[in-house]
Design a protein around this motif. Structure first.
Motif, PDB file in Angstrom:
ATOM      1  N   ALA A  24      19.962  25.186  55.114  1.00 15.85           N
ATOM      2  CA  ALA A  24      20.162  26.488  55.729  1.00 15.85           C
ATOM      3  C   ALA A  24      19.401  27.590  55.003  1.00 15.85           C
ATOM      4  O   ALA A  24      19.201  28.663  55.540  1.00 15.85           O
ATOM      5  N   GLU A  25      18.959  27.321  53.762  1.00 19.73           N
ATOM      6  CA  GLU A  25      18.295  28.354  52.957  1.00 19.73           C
ATOM      7  C   GLU A  25      16.785  28.349  53.131  1.00 19.73           C
ATOM      8  O   GLU A  25      16.067  29.092  52.458  1.00 19.73           O
ATOM      9  N   HIS A  26      16.288  27.465  53.966  1.00 14.57           N
ATOM     10  CA  HIS A  26      14.848  27.367  54.225  1.00 14.57           C
ATOM     11  C   HIS A  26      14.038  27.057  52.973  1.00 14.57           C
ATOM     12  O   HIS A  26      12.913  27.531  52.806  1.00 14.57           O
ATOM     13  N   ALA A  27      14.596  26.262  52.078  1.00 16.50           N
ATOM     14  CA  ALA A  27      13.813  25.821  50.919  1.00 16.50           C
ATOM     15  C   ALA A  27      12.611  25.033  51.440  1.00 16.50           C
ATOM     16  O   ALA A  27      12.728  24.284  52.407  1.00 16.50           O
ATOM     17  N   HIS A  28      11.473  25.239  50.823  1.00 19.01           N
ATOM     18  CA  HIS A  28      10.263  24.535  51.258  1.00 19.01           C
ATOM     19  C   HIS A  28      10.441  23.029  51.108  1.00 19.01           C
ATOM     20  O   HIS A  28      10.201  22.265  52.021  1.00 19.01           O
ATOM     21  N   LEU A  29      10.873  22.586  49.913  1.00 13.73           N
ATOM     22  CA  LEU A  29      11.050  21.159  49.669  1.00 13.73           C
ATOM     23  C   LEU A  29      12.500  20.749  49.933  1.00 13.73           C
ATOM     24  O   LEU A  29      13.402  21.568  49.823  1.00 13.73           O
ATOM     25  N   THR A  30      12.684  19.480  50.264  1.00 16.85           N
ATOM     26  CA  THR A  30      14.035  18.986  50.530  1.00 16.85           C
ATOM     27  C   THR A  30      14.898  19.105  49.269  1.00 16.85           C
ATOM     28  O   THR A  30      14.561  18.511  48.241  1.00 16.85           O
ATOM     29  N   PRO A  31      15.983  19.874  49.318  1.00 19.46           N
ATOM     30  CA  PRO A  31      16.852  19.987  48.144  1.00 19.46           C
ATOM     31  C   PRO A  31      17.603  18.676  47.861  1.00 19.46           C
ATOM     32  O   PRO A  31      17.729  17.830  48.740  1.00 19.46           O
ATOM     33  N   ILE A  32      18.081  18.557  46.629  1.00 20.57           N
ATOM     34  CA  ILE A  32      18.938  17.437  46.261  1.00 20.57           C
ATOM     35  C   ILE A  32      20.360  17.856  46.606  1.00 20.57           C
ATOM     36  O   ILE A  32      20.934  18.731  45.948  1.00 20.57           O
ATOM     37  N   PHE A  33      20.927  17.285  47.664  1.00 17.65           N
ATOM     38  CA  PHE A  33      22.289  17.640  48.056  1.00 17.65           C
ATOM     39  C   PHE A  33      23.271  16.826  47.230  1.00 17.65           C
ATOM     40  O   PHE A  33      23.728  15.768  47.658  1.00 17.65           O
ATOM     41  N   ALA A  34      23.528  17.323  46.011  1.00 18.95           N
ATOM     42  CA  ALA A  34      24.411  16.597  45.099  1.00 18.95           C
ATOM     43  C   ALA A  34      25.862  16.902  45.461  1.00 18.95           C
ATOM     44  O   ALA A  34      26.534  17.721  44.837  1.00 18.95           O
ATOM     45  N   THR A  35      26.327  16.250  46.516  1.00 20.34           N
ATOM     46  CA  THR A  35      27.712  16.465  46.941  1.00 20.34           C
ATOM     47  C   THR A  35      28.250  15.146  47.484  1.00 20.34           C
ATOM     48  O   THR A  35      27.512  14.390  48.117  1.00 20.34           O
ATOM     49  N   SER A  36      29.513  14.888  47.193  1.00 18.98           N
ATOM     50  CA  SER A  36      30.089  13.637  47.677  1.00 18.98           C
ATOM     51  C   SER A  36      30.696  13.788  49.066  1.00 18.98           C
ATOM     52  O   SER A  36      30.900  12.821  49.775  1.00 18.98           O
ATOM     53  N   THR A  37      30.995  15.049  49.446  1.00 18.48           N
ATOM     54  CA  THR A  37      31.625  15.208  50.758  1.00 18.48           C
ATOM     55  C   THR A  37      31.177  16.517  51.402  1.00 18.48           C
ATOM     56  O   THR A  37      30.474  17.321  50.780  1.00 18.48           O
ATOM     57  N   PHE A  38      31.533  16.712  52.646  1.00 18.08           N
ATOM     58  CA  PHE A  38      31.104  17.875  53.414  1.00 18.08           C
ATOM     59  C   PHE A  38      32.330  18.516  54.052  1.00 18.08           C
ATOM     60  O   PHE A  38      33.258  17.811  54.459  1.00 18.08           O
ATOM     61  N   THR A  39      32.342  19.834  54.113  1.00 21.57           N
ATOM     62  CA  THR A  39      33.556  20.537  54.568  1.00 21.57           C
ATOM     63  C   THR A  39      33.606  20.687  56.082  1.00 21.57           C
ATOM     64  O   THR A  39      32.575  20.692  56.751  1.00 21.57           O
ATOM     65  N   PHE A  40      34.833  20.840  56.586  1.00 21.17           N
ATOM     66  CA  PHE A  40      34.986  21.239  57.995  1.00 21.17           C
ATOM     67  C   PHE A  40      35.869  22.477  58.043  1.00 21.17           C
ATOM     68  O   PHE A  40      36.674  22.718  57.143  1.00 21.17           O
ATOM     69  N   ASP A  41      35.678  23.275  59.099  1.00 22.33           N
ATOM     70  CA  ASP A  41      36.369  24.568  59.190  1.00 22.33           C
ATOM     71  C   ASP A  41      37.800  24.428  59.678  1.00 22.33           C
ATOM     72  O   ASP A  41      38.662  25.220  59.325  1.00 22.33           O
ATOM     73  N   THR A  42      38.055  23.448  60.531  1.00 20.48           N
ATOM     74  CA  THR A  42      39.404  23.286  61.098  1.00 20.48           C
ATOM     75  C   THR A  42      39.761  21.806  61.129  1.00 20.48           C
ATOM     76  O   THR A  42      38.879  20.939  61.086  1.00 20.48           O
ATOM     77  N   ALA A  43      41.035  21.533  61.259  1.00 19.06           N
ATOM     78  CA  ALA A  43      41.503  20.142  61.385  1.00 19.06           C
ATOM     79  C   ALA A  43      40.872  19.501  62.612  1.00 19.06           C
ATOM     80  O   ALA A  43      40.446  18.339  62.590  1.00 19.06           O
ATOM     81  N   GLN A  44      40.786  20.277  63.677  1.00 18.25           N
ATOM     82  CA  GLN A  44      40.217  19.779  64.932  1.00 18.25           C
ATOM     83  C   GLN A  44      38.774  19.297  64.709  1.00 18.25           C
ATOM     84  O   GLN A  44      38.389  18.213  65.150  1.00 18.25           O
ATOM     85  N   GLN A  45      37.993  20.115  63.960  1.00 14.18           N
ATOM     86  CA  GLN A  45      36.603  19.767  63.683  1.00 14.18           C
ATOM     87  C   GLN A  45      36.532  18.449  62.885  1.00 14.18           C
ATOM     88  O   GLN A  45      35.711  17.583  63.175  1.00 14.18           O
ATOM     89  N   GLY A  46      37.422  18.320  61.891  1.00 22.63           N
ATOM     90  CA  GLY A  46      37.471  17.093  61.095  1.00 22.63           C
ATOM     91  C   GLY A  46      37.737  15.883  61.969  1.00 22.63           C
ATOM     92  O   GLY A  46      37.092  14.840  61.851  1.00 22.63           O
ATOM     93  N   MET A  47      38.702  16.037  62.892  1.00 20.08           N
ATOM     94  CA  MET A  47      39.042  14.925  63.797  1.00 20.08           C
ATOM     95  C   MET A  47      37.848  14.552  64.666  1.00 20.08           C
ATOM     96  O   MET A  47      37.549  13.374  64.869  1.00 20.08           O
TER      97      MET A  47
END
Ligand SMILES: *Cc1c(COP(=O)(O)O)cnc(C)c1O
Length: 408
Positions: A24-47
């Motif tokens: 989302a930050e428009h970095a020129h090179l592919t960033p290293i996404f050092a994360t084990s999980t990804f967030t959701f905004d609502t329970a519905q979205q998670g489902m």
């Protein structure tokens, strides 16, 4: 990502412009996404994500934007210039794995079950051979090894063994550089409704594109030429049945826990950027080294597909743009002379990998093919005196000087 319709003329550009900008930050090179999980905004979205209705990220073992960038690049390389049955540009799906072995595990386990057999050939990568004959054998998957260079043998073996569900090709194969005719073997396999996979590690998609000949899957140890710099272990499984890749194969991949990691994926992405110019130099250096060794009076025999003397020279030239950068040879005087030669090298590096920018030298019988019996090794041309060279991109005169002084 370049427009899908952009008329690229070569893989040198394809490799630089085929991954999306996954940030989302428009970095020129592919960033290293050092994360084990990804967030959701609502329970519905998670489902919805769990149900597969929302395709957004969920959990790191299931995928990661850094993996995706590497996968899209490899898909574009393997598919470059190829068309599907409908005359449309070939679409592929790649899954990045923790190693070449992991990719091989997903490949075999997702396509075979107890009672099935896989047909493969002599002179496979040592650990592929052991995975098949030791690990998968324990779960009831049988491996039939035959000389796939003999098409009558291929046909007869398939007819005689109805349990064969799959044919696995490795070409050129380690360390004798035997080559299998991908088109011919695939044609026979397809007449019998078999799945066909090809290990394209030695050639890379720059030199050889197995999907052109109708195979279903391509595997790579990305540890080798794709990364190119020896900075990480990785593997990739690429398939042309997109639905199967996204569902069945992906399911096995995540359940086996075969995912790569964001840092290694980043190293792979950067390494691949120079694939074409590295391969050009690797190949021209290898041709010079093979010619030199072939003429040297201290050398018994050279296995290099670029030499007319290699039994599979014609097949290699038919399906490869250039002969690659791997060769093996025997020093006169057997194992002792071979060891002495290896120890005398001053620049070439003593290590077991291949496909790195520097020249690597190893001894298959005591290293990569230790797990094979001496009898099987000899049957496959892996003599005790055989030395394997992965020719790097140094200034070629320096490689020749080092070989010269070690052979003197
Ligand atoms: C190295 C290699 C493998 C195994 O890959 P890893 O990344 O070491 O797990 C498989 N096939 C070939 C041809 C290889 O060279």
């Amino acid at each position: 990502m370049a427009n899908k319709k952009f008329p690229f003329t070569g893989t040198g550009s394809v490799v630089l412009h085929s991954a999306g900008h996954h940030n989302a930050e428009h970095a020129h090179l592919t960033p290293i996404f050092a994360t084990s999980t990804f967030t959701f905004d609502t329970a519905q979205q998670g489902m919805e994500r769990f149900a597969g209705e929302d395709k957004s990220r969920l959990y790191g073992r299931w995928g990661n934007p850094t993996f995706t960038a590497a996968e899209q690049t490899i898909e574009a390389l393997e598919a470059f210039g190829l068309m599907d049955e409908n005359g449309e540009p070939l679409q592929l799906k790649a899954l990045l794995h923790s190693s070449g072995q992991a990719a091989m595990t997903t490949l075999f386990m997702s396509n075979l079950k107890a009672g099935d057999a896989v047909l493969s050939h002599y002179s496979l990568y040592g650990h592929t051979y052991e995975l098949l004959l030791k690990v998968l054998a324990e779960s009831g998957i049988q491996t039939i090894i035959a000389d796939l260079r003999d098409l009558n043998v291929v046909e007869e073996t398939i007819k005689k063994n109805p349990a064969i569900k799959m044919v696995h090709i490795e070409t050129p194969a380690n360390p004798t550089m035997q080559c299998v005719d991908i088109a011919a073997v695939t044609t026979i396999a397809k007449q019998h409704g078999l799945v066909v996979s090809a290990d394209n590690t030695f050639a890379t998609p720059y030199l050889q594109q197995p999907f052109k000949y109708g195979v279903d899957f391509v595997v790579h140890s990305t540890t080798k030429f794709l990364n190119g710099h020896g900075t990480s272990i990785g593997g990739v499984l690429v398939g042309k049945d997109i639905e199967k890749m996204k569902n069945h194969i992906w399911k096995w991949h995540i359940l086996l826990g075969n995912n790569n990691n964001p840092f290694d994926a980043f190293l792979l992405i950067n390494g691949m950027k120079t694939l074409e110019i590295r391969m050009e130099r690797h190949c021209s250096n290898a041709i010079a080294v093979a010619d030199y060794l072939d003429k040297h009076t201290a050398i018994e025999k050279v296995n290099f597909v670029g030499l007319d003397s290699h039994p599979d020279h014609a097949i290699a030239l038919k399906q490869m743009k250039q002969p690659g950068a791997l060769l093996s040879f025997e020093v006169k005087g057997g194992i002792d002379a071979g060891k002495q030669f290896i120890d005398r090298l001053q620049m070439c590096v003593r290590a077991v990998s291949l496909g790195t920018v520097d020249t690597l030298i190893s001894h298959p019988a005591s290293m990569s093919h230790r797990g094979m019996s001496k009898e099987d090794r000899e049957k496959n041309g892996i003599t005790d005196g055989l030395i394997r060279l992965s020719v790097g991109i140094e200034n070629v005169a320096d490689i020749l000087t080092d070989l010269e002084q070690a052979l003197a």
